[in-house]
Scaffold this motif. Structure first.
Motif, PDB file in Angstrom:
ATOM      1  N   ASN A  26      58.173  43.641 -21.423  1.00 53.17           N
ATOM      2  CA  ASN A  26      59.296  44.147 -22.218  1.00 53.17           C
ATOM      3  C   ASN A  26      58.715  44.679 -23.527  1.00 53.17           C
ATOM      4  O   ASN A  26      58.654  43.990 -24.510  1.00 53.17           O
ATOM      5  N   ASN A  27      58.287  45.921 -23.528  1.00 51.65           N
ATOM      6  CA  ASN A  27      57.550  46.430 -24.672  1.00 51.65           C
ATOM      7  C   ASN A  27      58.235  47.582 -25.395  1.00 51.65           C
ATOM      8  O   ASN A  27      57.576  48.378 -26.051  1.00 51.65           O
ATOM      9  N   ASN A  28      59.518  47.707 -25.261  1.00 51.02           N
ATOM     10  CA  ASN A  28      60.268  48.748 -25.969  1.00 51.02           C
ATOM     11  C   ASN A  28      59.769  50.150 -25.659  1.00 51.02           C
ATOM     12  O   ASN A  28      59.834  51.042 -26.486  1.00 51.02           O
ATOM     13  N   ASN A  29      59.238  50.336 -24.457  1.00 49.40           N
ATOM     14  CA  ASN A  29      58.797  51.642 -23.987  1.00 49.40           C
ATOM     15  C   ASN A  29      57.674  52.243 -24.830  1.00 49.40           C
ATOM     16  O   ASN A  29      57.549  53.444 -24.944  1.00 49.40           O
ATOM     17  N   GLU A  30      56.864  51.401 -25.448  1.00 52.44           N
ATOM     18  CA  GLU A  30      55.722  51.880 -26.224  1.00 52.44           C
ATOM     19  C   GLU A  30      54.493  51.981 -25.337  1.00 52.44           C
ATOM     20  O   GLU A  30      54.376  51.298 -24.338  1.00 52.44           O
ATOM     21  N   ALA A  31      53.556  52.824 -25.738  1.00 53.10           N
ATOM     22  CA  ALA A  31      52.290  52.951 -25.012  1.00 53.10           C
ATOM     23  C   ALA A  31      51.495  51.658 -25.146  1.00 53.10           C
ATOM     24  O   ALA A  31      51.566  50.978 -26.165  1.00 53.10           O
ATOM     25  N   PHE A  32      50.750  51.318 -24.093  1.00 57.83           N
ATOM     26  CA  PHE A  32      49.915  50.127 -24.145  1.00 57.83           C
ATOM     27  C   PHE A  32      48.714  50.306 -23.233  1.00 57.83           C
ATOM     28  O   PHE A  32      48.667  51.199 -22.389  1.00 57.83           O
ATOM     29  N   THR A  33      47.732  49.459 -23.407  1.00 55.03           N
ATOM     30  CA  THR A  33      46.559  49.407 -22.551  1.00 55.03           C
ATOM     31  C   THR A  33      46.468  48.003 -21.981  1.00 55.03           C
ATOM     32  O   THR A  33      46.693  47.031 -22.699  1.00 55.03           O
ATOM     33  N   ILE A  34      46.162  47.897 -20.685  1.00 56.35           N
ATOM     34  CA  ILE A  34      45.923  46.602 -20.065  1.00 56.35           C
ATOM     35  C   ILE A  34      44.449  46.531 -19.696  1.00 56.35           C
ATOM     36  O   ILE A  34      43.929  47.428 -19.020  1.00 56.35           O
ATOM     37  N   GLU A  35      43.789  45.488 -20.162  1.00 60.44           N
ATOM     38  CA  GLU A  35      42.392  45.239 -19.827  1.00 60.44           C
ATOM     39  C   GLU A  35      42.336  43.999 -18.944  1.00 60.44           C
ATOM     40  O   GLU A  35      42.948  42.983 -19.277  1.00 60.44           O
ATOM     41  N   VAL A  36      41.604  44.079 -17.831  1.00 54.12           N
ATOM     42  CA  VAL A  36      41.478  42.951 -16.903  1.00 54.12           C
ATOM     43  C   VAL A  36      40.007  42.550 -16.824  1.00 54.12           C
ATOM     44  O   VAL A  36      39.133  43.413 -16.687  1.00 54.12           O
ATOM     45  N   TYR A  37      39.760  41.226 -16.912  1.00 58.88           N
ATOM     46  CA  TYR A  37      38.405  40.685 -16.881  1.00 58.88           C
ATOM     47  C   TYR A  37      38.309  39.592 -15.834  1.00 58.88           C
ATOM     48  O   TYR A  37      39.282  38.859 -15.614  1.00 58.88           O
ATOM     49  N   ASP A  38      37.125  39.453 -15.225  1.00 56.56           N
ATOM     50  CA  ASP A  38      36.926  38.357 -14.289  1.00 56.56           C
ATOM     51  C   ASP A  38      36.696  37.061 -15.063  1.00 56.56           C
ATOM     52  O   ASP A  38      36.678  37.052 -16.290  1.00 56.56           O
ATOM     53  N   ILE A  39      36.496  35.985 -14.347  1.00 53.93           N
ATOM     54  CA  ILE A  39      36.425  34.652 -14.949  1.00 53.93           C
ATOM     55  C   ILE A  39      35.251  34.505 -15.923  1.00 53.93           C
ATOM     56  O   ILE A  39      35.302  33.698 -16.841  1.00 53.93           O
ATOM     57  N   ILE A  40      34.195  35.318 -15.759  1.00 53.84           N
ATOM     58  CA  ILE A  40      33.051  35.207 -16.674  1.00 53.84           C
ATOM     59  C   ILE A  40      33.034  36.305 -17.739  1.00 53.84           C
ATOM     60  O   ILE A  40      32.069  36.435 -18.477  1.00 53.84           O
ATOM     61  N   GLY A  41      34.107  37.082 -17.804  1.00 54.08           N
ATOM     62  CA  GLY A  41      34.250  38.052 -18.881  1.00 54.08           C
ATOM     63  C   GLY A  41      33.813  39.466 -18.576  1.00 54.08           C
ATOM     64  O   GLY A  41      33.800  40.312 -19.471  1.00 54.08           O
ATOM     65  N   ASN A  42      33.489  39.763 -17.324  1.00 49.56           N
ATOM     66  CA  ASN A  42      33.134  41.130 -16.951  1.00 49.56           C
ATOM     67  C   ASN A  42      34.396  41.974 -16.805  1.00 49.56           C
ATOM     68  O   ASN A  42      35.354  41.539 -16.164  1.00 49.56           O
ATOM     69  N   PRO A  43      34.415  43.197 -17.359  1.00 54.30           N
ATOM     70  CA  PRO A  43      35.587  44.053 -17.200  1.00 54.30           C
ATOM     71  C   PRO A  43      35.764  44.474 -15.742  1.00 54.30           C
ATOM     72  O   PRO A  43      34.790  44.801 -15.064  1.00 54.30           O
ATOM     73  N   VAL A  44      37.001  44.419 -15.269  1.00 51.40           N
ATOM     74  CA  VAL A  44      37.319  44.757 -13.883  1.00 51.40           C
ATOM     75  C   VAL A  44      38.159  46.023 -13.819  1.00 51.40           C
ATOM     76  O   VAL A  44      37.964  46.876 -12.969  1.00 51.40           O
ATOM     77  N   ALA A  45      39.112  46.160 -14.739  1.00 50.49           N
ATOM     78  CA  ALA A  45      40.007  47.320 -14.734  1.00 50.49           C
ATOM     79  C   ALA A  45      40.560  47.529 -16.142  1.00 50.49           C
ATOM     80  O   ALA A  45      40.664  46.591 -16.930  1.00 50.49           O
ATOM     81  N   GLU A  46      40.918  48.779 -16.414  1.00 47.13           N
ATOM     82  CA  GLU A  46      41.598  49.108 -17.665  1.00 47.13           C
ATOM     83  C   GLU A  46      42.555  50.256 -17.384  1.00 47.13           C
ATOM     84  O   GLU A  46      42.184  51.230 -16.731  1.00 47.13           O
ATOM     85  N   VAL A  47      43.781  50.103 -17.832  1.00 44.76           N
ATOM     86  CA  VAL A  47      44.797  51.129 -17.636  1.00 44.76           C
ATOM     87  C   VAL A  47      45.443  51.419 -18.987  1.00 44.76           C
ATOM     88  O   VAL A  47      45.874  50.510 -19.687  1.00 44.76           O
ATOM     89  N   ASN A  48      45.501  52.698 -19.319  1.00 45.69           N
ATOM     90  CA  ASN A  48      46.206  53.146 -20.513  1.00 45.69           C
ATOM     91  C   ASN A  48      47.414  53.912 -20.025  1.00 45.69           C
ATOM     92  O   ASN A  48      47.278  54.935 -19.367  1.00 45.69           O
ATOM     93  N   ASN A  49      48.605  53.426 -20.321  1.00 47.79           N
ATOM     94  CA  ASN A  49      49.810  54.045 -19.753  1.00 47.79           C
ATOM     95  C   ASN A  49      50.486  55.032 -20.687  1.00 47.79           C
ATOM     96  O   ASN A  49      51.610  55.416 -20.446  1.00 47.79           O
ATOM     97  N   GLN A  50      49.837  55.479 -21.735  1.00 44.39           N
ATOM     98  CA  GLN A  50      50.533  56.337 -22.687  1.00 44.39           C
ATOM     99  C   GLN A  50      51.006  57.647 -22.076  1.00 44.39           C
ATOM    100  O   GLN A  50      51.874  58.310 -22.619  1.00 44.39           O
TER     101      GLN A  50
END
Length: 90
Positions: A26-50
């Protein structure tokens, strides 16, 4: 600034996921980025929805991710506004 803004709530469904999962917020329709990391901190995915029309959800294809726990961080204006876990189970 790594403080969490308690005004933004996020949910993951399904969780645990087998092939895909959706993070909704529920983010008031603002742009955001989601960063996903595995259990040891390695980046797995990143999505910028702007550039998308729907600023309330992002779906991830997790079919090629290893089974296990992942952490996501939702960023707006260089600030973490929400965080959570995704469980992948094949």
């Amino acid at each position: 600034d790594f403080s969490i803004d308690k005004g933004v709530q996020s949910t993951v469904s399904p969780n645990p996921a087998r092939s895909s999962t959706t993070i909704r917020l529920n983010n008031n329709n603002e742009a955001f980025t989601i960063e996903v990391y595995d259990i040891i901190g390695n980046p797995v995915a990143e999505v910028n929805n702007q550039y998308t029309n729907d600023k309330t959800r992002v779906t991830f294809d997790v079919s090629d991710w290893s089974a296990g726990m992942y952490f996501y961080y939702i960023m707006q204006n260089d600030k973490r506004v929400s965080t959570g876990r995704i469980i992948v189970k094949h």
